[in-house]
Design an enzyme around this catalytic site. Sequence first.
Site, PDB file in Angstrom:
ATOM      1  N   ARG A  44     -13.739  90.094  68.893  1.00 47.40           N
ATOM      2  CA  ARG A  44     -13.744  88.690  69.333  1.00 47.40           C
ATOM      3  C   ARG A  44     -14.924  88.432  70.270  1.00 47.40           C
ATOM      4  NH1 ARG A  44      -7.956  88.426  71.638  1.00 47.40           N
ATOM      5  NH2 ARG A  44      -8.392  86.269  72.182  1.00 47.40           N
TER       6      ARG A  44
ATOM      7  N   LYS B  30      -9.841  79.779  79.644  1.00 44.70           N
ATOM      8  CA  LYS B  30      -9.906  78.414  79.096  1.00 44.70           C
ATOM      9  C   LYS B  30      -8.511  77.804  78.954  1.00 44.70           C
ATOM     10  CE  LYS B  30     -11.958  79.540  75.199  1.00 44.70           C
ATOM     11  NZ  LYS B  30     -12.055  81.009  75.295  1.00 44.70           N
TER      12      LYS B  30
ATOM     13  N   ARG C  20       0.079  88.594  72.620  1.00 47.20           N
ATOM     14  CA  ARG C  20      -0.593  88.251  71.358  1.00 47.20           C
ATOM     15  C   ARG C  20      -1.019  89.511  70.613  1.00 47.20           C
ATOM     16  NH1 ARG C  20      -5.014  83.665  72.624  1.00 47.20           N
ATOM     17  NH2 ARG C  20      -6.055  84.857  71.024  1.00 47.20           N
TER      18      ARG C  20
ATOM     19  N   ARG D  98      -2.603  90.076  79.395  1.00 47.45           N
ATOM     20  CA  ARG D  98      -2.019  88.747  79.165  1.00 47.45           C
ATOM     21  C   ARG D  98      -0.635  88.802  78.516  1.00 47.45           C
ATOM     22  NH1 ARG D  98      -6.791  84.889  76.878  1.00 47.45           N
ATOM     23  NH2 ARG D  98      -6.369  85.893  74.880  1.00 47.45           N
TER      24      ARG D  98
ATOM     25  N   ARG E 274     -16.646  76.517  68.130  1.00 43.42           N
ATOM     26  CA  ARG E 274     -17.020  77.919  68.321  1.00 43.42           C
ATOM     27  C   ARG E 274     -18.252  78.286  67.507  1.00 43.42           C
ATOM     28  NH1 ARG E 274     -11.530  79.892  69.724  1.00 43.42           N
ATOM     29  NH2 ARG E 274     -11.508  82.107  70.165  1.00 43.42           N
TER      30      ARG E 274
END
Length: 215
Positions: free
Chosen positions: A172, A13, A161, A127, A88
């Site tokens: 998550r 996203k 992160r 990431r 969300r």
Amino acid sequence: MNLILLGPPGAGKGTQADVIAARLKLAKLSTGDMLRAAVAEGSELGKKVKDIMVSGALVPDDIIIAMIRDRIKQPDCKNGYILDGFPRTLAQAEALDGMLAKEGTALDHVIELAVDDAALIERISGRFSCAKCGAGYNDKSKPTRKTGVCDACAGTEFIRRKDDNAATVSERLKAYHAQTAPLLPYYRKKGNLAAVDGMADIKDVERQIAVILGK
Ligand code: AMP
């Protein structure tokens, strides 16, 4: 034009929101980025949400809704915006409908980035981003062109992160399936949901989205 990008963590996203925002001159509103900025600043909001974010759970609706309500009033949102990571929950989606109605605007598209869970854990653990300009990368799917040097600003420091670890990612994903996935039928019913194959490569996802947007 106002858009929502929907999908599980790691679906791409943020990457796609950056591309569309730059191409169509829209503001990118990422609630995750806003919360991380608050945590980094050490503000009252940051202190409240820090542990929740590390656990992988969702931050309470009232906090998030107030944040977005303020943000969409900013001048850079006049030309339209892309929501990345919001809404969300159904409560957030309903609150957004109320805000849009009040402003006399509407959502043009809700785009689902469909990705299977197994791929997400691998994607998320790869990431990283540039510490200087925030450009996002991935060890496997989007490495820097030159190892250790940011393509965008030539920075040489990178960050990962805190919540991009296997334990938090699985929480998550659980939060996504329990609380966010119900938004898919919600927007499907309204008639503005379109899905793209988020497993395709980044450029291909960009093309699929451009077709949906008609530009
Ligand atoms: P993200 O960068 O979108 O993956 O968000 C990182 C974390 O911030 C999430 O795991 C949640 O703890 C929190 N968060 C971001 N956006 C929301 C939202 N719309 N509602 C609740 N929590 C959120």
